[in-house]
Design an enzyme around this catalytic site. Sequence first.
Site, PDB file in Angstrom:
ATOM      1  N   HIS A 143       4.407  97.944 -27.228  1.00 32.15           N
ATOM      2  CA  HIS A 143       3.654  98.633 -26.156  1.00 32.15           C
ATOM      3  C   HIS A 143       4.283  98.427 -24.774  1.00 32.15           C
ATOM      4  O   HIS A 143       3.896  99.097 -23.818  1.00 32.15           O
ATOM      5  CB  HIS A 143       2.200  98.133 -26.088  1.00 32.15           C
ATOM      6  CG  HIS A 143       1.391  98.413 -27.313  1.00 32.15           C
ATOM      7  ND1 HIS A 143       1.243  99.684 -27.822  1.00 32.15           N
ATOM      8  CD2 HIS A 143       0.691  97.588 -28.144  1.00 32.15           C
ATOM      9  CE1 HIS A 143       0.480  99.620 -28.921  1.00 32.15           C
ATOM     10  NE2 HIS A 143       0.143  98.363 -29.131  1.00 32.15           N
ATOM     11  N   ASP A 189       3.478  99.441 -37.520  1.00 28.48           N
ATOM     12  CA  ASP A 189       2.314  98.786 -36.912  1.00 28.48           C
ATOM     13  C   ASP A 189       1.181  99.820 -36.837  1.00 28.48           C
ATOM     14  O   ASP A 189       1.435 101.017 -36.680  1.00 28.48           O
ATOM     15  CB  ASP A 189       2.684  98.306 -35.507  1.00 28.48           C
ATOM     16  CG  ASP A 189       1.582  97.477 -34.851  1.00 28.48           C
ATOM     17  OD1 ASP A 189       1.659  96.236 -34.910  1.00 28.48           O
ATOM     18  OD2 ASP A 189       0.640  98.084 -34.281  1.00 28.48           O
ATOM     19  N   ASP A 215      -0.981  94.928 -38.885  1.00 29.11           N
ATOM     20  CA  ASP A 215      -2.397  95.153 -38.558  1.00 29.11           C
ATOM     21  C   ASP A 215      -2.962  96.410 -39.219  1.00 29.11           C
ATOM     22  O   ASP A 215      -4.134  96.717 -39.047  1.00 29.11           O
ATOM     23  CB  ASP A 215      -2.629  95.167 -37.037  1.00 29.11           C
ATOM     24  CG  ASP A 215      -1.597  95.987 -36.285  1.00 29.11           C
ATOM     25  OD1 ASP A 215      -0.749  96.644 -36.930  1.00 29.11           O
ATOM     26  OD2 ASP A 215      -1.639  95.975 -35.040  1.00 29.11           O
ATOM     27  N   HIS A 232      -0.804 100.503 -34.553  1.00 32.23           N
ATOM     28  CA  HIS A 232      -0.896 101.166 -33.248  1.00 32.23           C
ATOM     29  C   HIS A 232       0.388 101.943 -32.951  1.00 32.23           C
ATOM     30  O   HIS A 232       1.468 101.550 -33.393  1.00 32.23           O
ATOM     31  CB  HIS A 232      -1.102 100.124 -32.136  1.00 32.23           C
ATOM     32  CG  HIS A 232      -2.339  99.287 -32.314  1.00 32.23           C
ATOM     33  ND1 HIS A 232      -2.308  98.075 -32.965  1.00 32.23           N
ATOM     34  CD2 HIS A 232      -3.616  99.505 -31.937  1.00 32.23           C
ATOM     35  CE1 HIS A 232      -3.540  97.566 -32.977  1.00 32.23           C
ATOM     36  NE2 HIS A 232      -4.357  98.415 -32.365  1.00 32.23           N
TER      37      HIS A 232
HETATM   38 ZN   LIG Z   1      -0.725  96.836 -33.556  1.00 32.31          ZN
END
Ligand SMILES: [Zn+2]
Length: 337
Positions: free
Chosen positions: A123, A158, A245, A160
Amino acid sequence: MLLGRHEAFALHDSGRHHPERPGRLAAVAEGVLASGVVEDIVEFRPRRAHLEELTRVHDGDYVSGLEVFCAEGGGMLDADTTVSTGSYEAALRAAGSGPDAIDRLRAGEAEAAFLAVRPPGHHALVGRAMGFCLFNNVAVAAASLAEVGERVLIVDFDAHHGNGTQDIFYERADVCYVSLHQYPFYPGTGSLEEMGVGAGLGATVNVPVPEGTGGDVYRAAFETLIEPVAERFDPTWVLISAGFDGHRDDPLTDLGLSSGDFSDLTRRALRLAPPGRRIAFLEGGYHLEALASSTAACVAALAGEALRPEPLSGAGPSGTHGFEIVRAARRLHLEIV
Ligand SMILES: [Zn+2]
């Protein structure tokens, strides 16, 4: 297989009750032990990233500002991201782990590497920390490789979307970013229509899947979209943003993957570039037992073994929506030229 880890990664104190906590490293260590390939592992302690490596992807002012902010005791950088005095050293070594592993792989030390780093990176933006991430570890490595003419495929599974990684390479044709992620979800980016711009058009590939998506959709995405895209792009290296995750037990997300799926996804991603040119970076994963079992599966896959501590997951409760997304992505990237 190379394993990069360092005691400095535990020095990044993200604050009380934060899910991205030092205890994750113990879960990863447990996973490494359970991988069944310990005798194949060559461990190394990653060096610090050089300023020149960091500033290929980050603003110099951001790098120096973060150093000062941490040295003065740290604090909150955004709503989810808090740093401590030790965070800068941890972040420097997390960002240095990629270039360090690249040198070691080039020297023939192993055929693949797993970098058990924290803080995570995908991120992190050019000039700003975000979402538990300080420096964009995978982007620092990709930029180092692109600098010397390599063609880099980044596969990010991931849960996200890796908005930072996408942003950094959005206009570039020599780094292809592929992300499978829950959507709509944090950080809000990663729609099908985000495909890159200019020379980079088509080198950003998003597969935004609905909550509840299981391994069947991920496998379809690899077979019908990611493998043909990779064949066209013809990467010389593959870097994996290995966040765990998306595991069905993870408390932060709503996907339906199993650790067996992470073994399968890792093996599929590895096949996209030649041996000796394959690195996986730890990103998220916040349920400690799931993180341990998923790490075990991923590490075994990196060492060439198919450890399946639990079977592949099948259809998730999301029904056919996930497959429709994969088909739509395929139309955008492979059928409309
Ligand atoms: Zn994540």
